[in-house]
Design a protein around this motif. Structure first.
Motif, PDB file in Angstrom:
ATOM      1  N   TRP A 191      14.486 -37.579  63.596  1.00  0.00           N
ATOM      2  CA  TRP A 191      14.013 -38.092  64.896  1.00  0.00           C
ATOM      3  C   TRP A 191      12.493 -38.205  64.912  1.00  0.00           C
ATOM      4  O   TRP A 191      11.941 -39.147  65.491  1.00  0.00           O
ATOM      5  N   MET A 226      16.476 -47.540  60.023  1.00  0.00           N
ATOM      6  CA  MET A 226      16.382 -46.824  61.299  1.00  0.00           C
ATOM      7  C   MET A 226      15.920 -47.734  62.453  1.00  0.00           C
ATOM      8  O   MET A 226      15.830 -47.269  63.595  1.00  0.00           O
ATOM      9  N   GLU A 227      15.637 -48.976  62.137  1.00  0.00           N
ATOM     10  CA  GLU A 227      15.104 -49.899  63.159  1.00  0.00           C
ATOM     11  C   GLU A 227      15.928 -49.921  64.445  1.00  0.00           C
ATOM     12  O   GLU A 227      15.357 -49.882  65.556  1.00  0.00           O
ATOM     13  N   LEU A 253      17.293 -47.647  65.929  1.00  0.00           N
ATOM     14  CA  LEU A 253      16.947 -46.460  66.727  1.00  0.00           C
ATOM     15  C   LEU A 253      15.489 -46.509  67.172  1.00  0.00           C
ATOM     16  O   LEU A 253      15.149 -46.030  68.257  1.00  0.00           O
ATOM     17  N   ILE A 254      14.635 -47.085  66.326  1.00  0.00           N
ATOM     18  CA  ILE A 254      13.197 -47.116  66.632  1.00  0.00           C
ATOM     19  C   ILE A 254      12.911 -48.069  67.797  1.00  0.00           C
ATOM     20  O   ILE A 254      12.190 -47.716  68.734  1.00  0.00           O
ATOM     21  N   VAL A 278      11.720 -41.367  63.202  1.00  0.00           N
ATOM     22  CA  VAL A 278      11.999 -42.514  64.089  1.00  0.00           C
ATOM     23  C   VAL A 278      10.850 -42.696  65.083  1.00  0.00           C
ATOM     24  O   VAL A 278      10.308 -43.797  65.231  1.00  0.00           O
TER      25      VAL A 278
END
Lengths: 182, 191
Positions: A90, B161-162, B164-165, A93
């Motif tokens: 996280w 991860m885009e 989520l980003i 992210v």
């Protein structure tokens, strides 16, 4: 007449498989005598005091016998490590948000942490083959979760912290009980 | 006993595999959507476009409403505004131990007080992107600010991860826009 359940659980969790049964038996006998002489509240108080006073000694014995090493490893692998890895994920992210952001996390991320901890603790609980070990695994899982929360760089809400610390041992014990019932 | 243990080991392995594979495949699929990397928000401000524009163009004012921006530098003191002007935004990254991250910004569209587009990219080469601010005059001293930001990530894992980003970037952008509205309206009222 039975002593307080939580104190019994702590006793089973900290004492090794070889010790738990004898110690619990001895304490229970004394407890019954005290209850008969001074009443149940006095007996319960004495029982709790005895459990808390002997916890470190019993845990020490368990460490020396090598049994607790498995529990610590289980807590680290099953609960603390996944939580820390997820926290790292996280952070990654949030660190990739072009104009950056703070340490608060979206509720979905907290929920993912809780689900992951429950699954991992349940896996750990399913491997326990006795109640003493399952109780130890549950206690270690809670301790592992608390450690991971302590190390977490995120702004951890109290509700989430409480949920993780309770959910880890609960799911571990639930799976153990379910497996045993089959 | 060994057979039962193996059965459980298999079950556990399946659970762990599912926990890893399902999210990874979902992210991979979501990463190919048309608006991948695009974050946008809109805010209506009770102030004229000219009043809002200064808050977008002035580095000191920018620091007041863009959270985690700690410094704005002008690499070319001769050209601080207008098309082709460059700036370096320094952001504090709390998720990276409070490290300072520099983002180079170049104006590719500059039409005060209605449109500003900035090409952005961090100096470490982790991402490139474009941020545009479109100001629409709604009349009666009101302005609608449309913010669009598109980012491309160079690392494969950041790309994965885009999905989520981007929603988090959008949430952050909306919070910044709300702060901009509050600041502009407070200052406009004070006048």
């Amino acid at each position: 007449m039975r002593p307080p359940a939580w104190a019994q659980f702590v006793l089973w969790a900290v004492a090794g498989e070889n010790q738990a049964e004898f110690v619990a038996g001895d304490l229970h006998e004394e407890f019954l005598l005290l209850c008969a002489a001074e009443g149940r509240p006095a007996g319960s108080r004495w029982y709790v005091r005895q459990v808390l006073r002997s916890a470190t000694t019993l845990l020490g014995l368990r460490f020396r016998s090598g049994e607790a090493a498995h529990l610590v490893a289980a807590a680290l692998v099953a609960v603390a490590m996944p939580l820390l890895l997820l926290d790292g994920l996280w952070s990654f992210v949030y660190s990739h948000i072009p104009l950056k952001d703070g340490l608060d996390r979206a509720p979905g991320f907290w929920a993912a942490n809780v689900v992951c901890v429950c699954v991992c603790a349940a896996v750990c609980g399913s491997l326990a083959h006795s109640f003493a070990r399952a109780a130890g695994v549950a206690l270690a899982a809670a301790a592992g979760a608390a450690c991971a929360l302590w190390w977490s760089p995120a702004a951890v809400p109290w509700v989430y912290a409480g949920l993780v610390i309770l959910a880890a041992p609960a799911s571990s014990l639930a799976v153990f009980a379910w497996r045993r019932s089959r | 006993v060994e057979e039962i243990a193996m059965k459980w080991v298999k079950r556990i392995a399946i659970v762990i595999a599912v926990l890893l594979i399902v999210p990874a495949v979902t992210l991979l699929i979501l990463g190919h959507r048309a608006n991948a990397g695009l974050a946008q928000t809109t805010v209506e401000i009770n102030a004229s476009p000219d009043q809002v524009w200064t808050w977008l163009d002035d580095g000191d004012k920018l620091k007041q409403w863009v959270s985690w921006m700690v410094d704005v530098k002008y690499p070319d003191p001769q050209k601080t505004h207008g098309l082709g002007a460059k700036r370096v935004w320094t952001m504090k990254d709390e998720n990276n131990g409070g490290a300072l991250m520099r983002i180079a910004a170049t104006f590719t569209e500059y039409a005060p007080p209605s449109l500003m587009t900035v090409q952005i990219g961090d100096t470490e080469g982790l991402f490139t992107g474009e941020a545009s601010y479109h100001l629409v005059d709604l009349g009666s001293g009101r302005t609608r600010v449309e913010v669009r930001e598109r980012a491309h990530y160079s690392e494969w894992f950041a790309n994965l991860m885009e999905p989520l980003i981007t929603p988090q970037a959008e949430k952050k952008m909306a919070m910044d826009a709300a702060r901009l509205k509050q600041l502009v309206e407070t200052k406009a009222e004070a006048r």
